[in-house]
Design a protein around this motif. Sequence first.
Motif, PDB file in Angstrom:
ATOM      1  N   GLY A   8      12.440  11.079 -10.610  1.00 42.97           N
ATOM      2  CA  GLY A   8      13.478  11.434 -11.570  1.00 42.97           C
ATOM      3  C   GLY A   8      13.028  11.051 -12.963  1.00 42.97           C
ATOM      4  N   ALA A   9      13.957  11.165 -13.917  1.00 46.36           N
ATOM      5  CA  ALA A   9      13.614  10.885 -15.305  1.00 46.36           C
ATOM      6  C   ALA A   9      13.254   9.421 -15.517  1.00 46.36           C
ATOM      7  CB  ALA A   9      14.780  11.277 -16.208  1.00 46.36           C
ATOM      8  N   SER A  10      13.873   8.521 -14.723  1.00 45.85           N
ATOM      9  CA  SER A  10      13.647   7.094 -14.932  1.00 45.85           C
ATOM     10  C   SER A  10      12.475   6.549 -14.148  1.00 45.85           C
ATOM     11  CB  SER A  10      14.905   6.300 -14.558  1.00 45.85           C
ATOM     12  OG  SER A  10      15.215   6.488 -13.195  1.00 45.85           O
ATOM     13  N   GLY A  11      11.947   7.305 -13.207  1.00 41.38           N
ATOM     14  CA  GLY A  11      10.835   6.797 -12.429  1.00 41.38           C
ATOM     15  C   GLY A  11      10.673   7.550 -11.124  1.00 41.38           C
ATOM     16  N   ARG A  12       9.973   6.898 -10.196  1.00 39.09           N
ATOM     17  CA  ARG A  12       9.722   7.517  -8.907  1.00 39.09           C
ATOM     18  C   ARG A  12       9.978   6.518  -7.798  1.00 39.09           C
ATOM     19  NH1 ARG A  12       4.142   6.472  -7.208  1.00 39.09           N
ATOM     20  NH2 ARG A  12       3.261   4.897  -8.616  1.00 39.09           N
ATOM     21  N   VAL A  13      10.179   7.050  -6.586  1.00 39.54           N
ATOM     22  CA  VAL A  13      10.387   6.229  -5.400  1.00 39.54           C
ATOM     23  C   VAL A  13       9.320   6.607  -4.396  1.00 39.54           C
ATOM     24  CG1 VAL A  13      11.981   5.569  -3.574  1.00 39.54           C
ATOM     25  CG2 VAL A  13      12.866   6.118  -5.837  1.00 39.54           C
ATOM     26  N   VAL A  14       8.655   5.587  -3.833  1.00 41.71           N
ATOM     27  CA  VAL A  14       7.570   5.852  -2.899  1.00 41.71           C
ATOM     28  C   VAL A  14       7.818   5.118  -1.593  1.00 41.71           C
ATOM     29  CG1 VAL A  14       5.932   6.108  -4.801  1.00 41.71           C
ATOM     30  CG2 VAL A  14       6.115   3.916  -3.631  1.00 41.71           C
ATOM     31  N   LEU A  15       7.248   5.667  -0.536  1.00 39.75           N
ATOM     32  CA  LEU A  15       7.163   4.982   0.750  1.00 39.75           C
ATOM     33  C   LEU A  15       5.903   4.139   0.710  1.00 39.75           C
ATOM     34  CD1 LEU A  15       7.677   4.497   3.797  1.00 39.75           C
ATOM     35  CD2 LEU A  15       6.506   6.655   4.225  1.00 39.75           C
ATOM     36  N   ALA A  16       6.027   2.861   1.053  1.00 40.43           N
ATOM     37  CA  ALA A  16       4.886   1.962   1.015  1.00 40.43           C
ATOM     38  C   ALA A  16       4.946   1.030   2.210  1.00 40.43           C
ATOM     39  CB  ALA A  16       4.856   1.171  -0.291  1.00 40.43           C
ATOM     40  N   VAL A  17       3.851   0.321   2.411  1.00 43.43           N
ATOM     41  CA  VAL A  17       3.745  -0.638   3.513  1.00 43.43           C
ATOM     42  C   VAL A  17       3.437  -2.004   2.948  1.00 43.43           C
ATOM     43  CG1 VAL A  17       2.416  -1.285   5.553  1.00 43.43           C
ATOM     44  CG2 VAL A  17       3.020   1.094   5.182  1.00 43.43           C
ATOM     45  N   HIS A  18       4.178  -3.008   3.423  1.00 39.38           N
ATOM     46  CA  HIS A  18       3.901  -4.378   3.030  1.00 39.38           C
ATOM     47  C   HIS A  18       2.617  -4.808   3.729  1.00 39.38           C
ATOM     48  CE1 HIS A  18       4.920  -8.879   3.089  1.00 39.38           C
ATOM     49  NE2 HIS A  18       4.648  -8.551   1.836  1.00 39.38           N
ATOM     50  N   ASP A  19       1.604  -5.178   2.951  1.00 42.10           N
ATOM     51  CA  ASP A  19       0.283  -5.427   3.509  1.00 42.10           C
ATOM     52  C   ASP A  19       0.278  -6.557   4.527  1.00 42.10           C
ATOM     53  OD1 ASP A  19      -0.651  -3.423   1.881  1.00 42.10           O
ATOM     54  OD2 ASP A  19      -1.345  -4.759   0.288  1.00 42.10           O
ATOM     55  N   GLU A  20       1.086  -7.568   4.322  1.00 45.17           N
ATOM     56  CA  GLU A  20       1.030  -8.740   5.192  1.00 45.17           C
ATOM     57  C   GLU A  20       1.710  -8.499   6.532  1.00 45.17           C
ATOM     58  OE1 GLU A  20       2.406 -13.440   5.128  1.00 45.17           O
ATOM     59  OE2 GLU A  20       2.443 -12.234   3.301  1.00 45.17           O
ATOM     60  N   THR A  60       0.852  -1.182   0.000  1.00 47.35           N
ATOM     61  CA  THR A  60       0.000   0.000   0.000  1.00 47.35           C
ATOM     62  C   THR A  60       0.889   1.233   0.000  1.00 47.35           C
ATOM     63  OG1 THR A  60      -1.735  -1.140   1.217  1.00 47.35           O
ATOM     64  CG2 THR A  60      -1.772   1.274   1.256  1.00 47.35           C
ATOM     65  N   GLU A  61       0.723   2.049  -1.022  1.00 48.17           N
ATOM     66  CA  GLU A  61       1.553   3.242  -1.159  1.00 48.17           C
ATOM     67  C   GLU A  61       1.118   4.298  -0.158  1.00 48.17           C
ATOM     68  OE1 GLU A  61       2.373   6.613  -4.575  1.00 48.17           O
ATOM     69  OE2 GLU A  61       2.106   4.512  -5.180  1.00 48.17           O
ATOM     70  N   VAL A  62       2.111   4.922   0.487  1.00 52.21           N
ATOM     71  CA  VAL A  62       1.849   5.972   1.464  1.00 52.21           C
ATOM     72  C   VAL A  62       2.089   7.341   0.858  1.00 52.21           C
ATOM     73  CG1 VAL A  62       2.462   6.898   3.716  1.00 52.21           C
ATOM     74  CG2 VAL A  62       2.429   4.428   3.355  1.00 52.21           C
ATOM     75  N   LYS A  63       3.276   7.539   0.319  1.00 50.46           N
ATOM     76  CA  LYS A  63       3.569   8.832  -0.299  1.00 50.46           C
ATOM     77  C   LYS A  63       4.803   8.707  -1.167  1.00 50.46           C
ATOM     78  CE  LYS A  63       6.667  11.430   2.437  1.00 50.46           C
ATOM     79  NZ  LYS A  63       6.903  12.600   3.273  1.00 50.46           N
ATOM     80  N   GLN A  64       4.957   9.643  -2.053  1.00 56.33           N
ATOM     81  CA  GLN A  64       6.136   9.687  -2.923  1.00 56.33           C
ATOM     82  C   GLN A  64       7.254  10.403  -2.200  1.00 56.33           C
ATOM     83  OE1 GLN A  64       5.662  10.288  -7.227  1.00 56.33           O
ATOM     84  NE2 GLN A  64       7.032  12.031  -7.028  1.00 56.33           N
ATOM     85  N   ILE A  65       8.445   9.810  -2.243  1.00 51.01           N
ATOM     86  CA  ILE A  65       9.592  10.418  -1.562  1.00 51.01           C
ATOM     87  C   ILE A  65      10.712  10.802  -2.525  1.00 51.01           C
ATOM     88  CG2 ILE A  65       9.146   9.302   0.654  1.00 51.01           C
ATOM     89  CD1 ILE A  65      11.127   7.151  -0.046  1.00 51.01           C
ATOM     90  N   GLY A  66      10.508  10.567  -3.809  1.00 53.88           N
ATOM     91  CA  GLY A  66      11.524  10.959  -4.782  1.00 53.88           C
ATOM     92  C   GLY A  66      11.033  10.692  -6.188  1.00 53.88           C
TER      93      GLY A  66
END
Length: 811
Positions: free
Chosen positions: A17-29, A9-15
């Motif tokens: 760039g041109a190649s993509g994005r990095v997000v803070l997420a939580v492992h559901d299990e 489950t995605e929480v928020k974007q933390i970065g």
Amino acid sequence: MEWEAPGYTEVKQIGAGASGRVVLAVHDETGIKVAIKYLSERWRHDPVALARFRAEARLLTTLRDPNVATFWEYIQDTHGAAIVMELVNGVSLRALLRENGTTGPEAALVVLKGSLLGLARAHSIGLVHRDYKPENVIVREDGASKLVDFGIAVRQGTISQPEGTPPYMAPELWSGQPSSAATDVYAATVVFFECLTGHRPYRSTEPSVLGYQHVHAPVPAHDAPEPVRGLILRGLAKDPAARPVSAETFVAELEEAARAAYGEDWEERGRRRLAGLVLLLALLLPVPQAPAAPQVTTSLAQTVFRSARGVRAGAVKMAMGTALATLVAVTVVIVMANRDRETPFDPVAAAPTESGIPAGLPSPPPAIPSETPEETLTEDPSLGGLPSVSDPASDTAITPATVSASPSTSADSTPAVSSSPTATASTSPTPSTSTSPPVSTSPTPSVSPTPSVSPTPSVSTPSVTTPPVTTVSGLRLDGFTVDGTAAGAVAGGRFTVTTSGIGPIVMNATWRVSGQVVHEERLPLSDATGYTRSLRYVLPDAPCGKDVTLTVSTTPAAPGGARSATVSVPECPTRVTGLRVALQMAAAPGGTARARVTMTASGTAAVPVTAAFSVNGDRVATREATLSGRTSYTRVFSHAFRSRPCGATVSVRVLAGGRTATRSARVSCPPEVKRVSIPRAVLGDGGTATASISVVTGNERPVRLNVAFYVGGRLAGSKAVPLSGETSYGTTVSHTYARVPCGTTWLVRATTVPRAGNGGASYSGKTPACEPEELPTEDTEEPSEQPTKDPSENPTESPASPRPDDPGTVD
């Protein structure tokens, strides 16, 4: 909608760039927070970019080091691709430098050391990062740092299109040479320089000029503090061979310089400095620091949700008898969460409950965007387990109110709700009643719509009772493993505890290596009846060939006592860390070649070594040996040739532990003449001298034979005869004298260049002695003596013919 990795489950974007994005997420299990790197939609349909993204994931599976962000998994389907990584709760080194300019020398040394250790791990498996820069170093809250983003890493020695961030690219990348460990050492030193001075060593904005500076400009070490200038000069050397041979070697040099300049505790002070700088940028942390009190952990939030579901279900049932009781159960709330809108929220605590909303209550607000704190449910012990809720639209904490009612209360009456950030719940057993209850607000919350309340005699708040003492009913230890055999290996396991209540207990974990305690942990647990936790410890020393044991126990003790698990770590594969060879030929005329091999290894296990000798590229002999029991060796391998290979190139190739070392030498043989002799020489009637000469040599190299002819001690002539291709020669040399007087000594002398072992040879002779000259005689009258006539004086007269008057001679 952007694609999200399934199971998270995605929480928020933390970065981004041109190649993509990095997000803070939580492992559901498990509820564990992770960082997910998504490949952008633009590049997902590019086969080359997608293959490169997969390659990055593959190489990350081999990187397990405390100084490198840990890889979790790679996910790809028809809708997207993602790399799931450990969430490093910190800020980038670039953010620290942007905010503070410099870090100070001790903190800079700490950053450099951690980065070099991470790079060393990559180098040990043959990888070069190629894009080391402040943006790819994350500094945690405790001052430790981790290396991230291996997107353009390549195998060592790879020659490819130059890639990287220009201000940090080593000279060899600008000139198209292969990448090596020294390439990353250079980039790490540039960042170290930037941490010390606040600027990079070369700052041109024109790429061609910047490349020229990296390749040719002097290193501006004078800008840095004097004690570390030597490190900067070493790390920024233009020639890769002049830099430290490995990141590990550079770490040793760094620690020595740091201790000499800043004392034994330099690293501790540097970490504290970095931790302080991160604290100043706490708002940039992916997960904010939890408030000092009360502390709400993920396990507590999960427990609270289970309790909240029970409370709400109970509230529904209670509403069947009295709506007021339902209203109390829902409106008794308290905020126990960070009120800063810019702070991320805990996705586990924000998850929706399974129970429904009681009848007559307003619907919950719509879903809140990830950048806005969502509703957080916690459990207030003072309210006997009732849930408390924070209002995301207000900084005001709504607290439990005193609610009074009487039989005369109308259906439209509004219960008294006292709202104040500092208000406390009234637990009086006898509630007061009023037909027109006052409403006190400070500040005044908006309550809409107002629920209808049926008349009821009274509502009493249940009394708080002391919970029974919590005991441990079960303890299990699972999945204990040791990942790696070298220093920095990670030992991890998982324990599960069940208890009789939600009271506090303590989990004790003890790590042993070969029976010796190396680490202990105490983990307080509370507010649940079951816990599952993972334990992880980075072993500071290599556990090769040893038993690693994890023992867990609880206070109070679990039935059956402590639980233990042991892993027998295999012997470390010894790695050859250094290999050199020197080749020497015996002095002429010797024919033995000797190869002196020097080897260093990471362990004492056996290492097979092979030395192959060749002549002009053709292998002629192989020598083998197995070295063990030490970490450094010197061994001589030799081969004796039947005859000295004059003029040839002799080489040796040594193989040990995957490493190769070669040396070659050209064999020179000085010409050698063993003996020269003149078995026979004659001087003919015509004045021609002929000499037979023999020459014996030690090799087939050219030799010059010099022959001199003498008459009467004076040189009459000489001849030079070249000889080559054999080791034994026989030749005849002649010379004709212009005039050889009778009774004169003649001589033939033979020498060679180079000089023969016997020096030379000579042969002499003498011409016949001269006949004595005839003296003139006088005529006599004596008739008995007749002069003898020379036949030549009268050729017509034969000496054997008697004269007519001679009676003759009778035979």
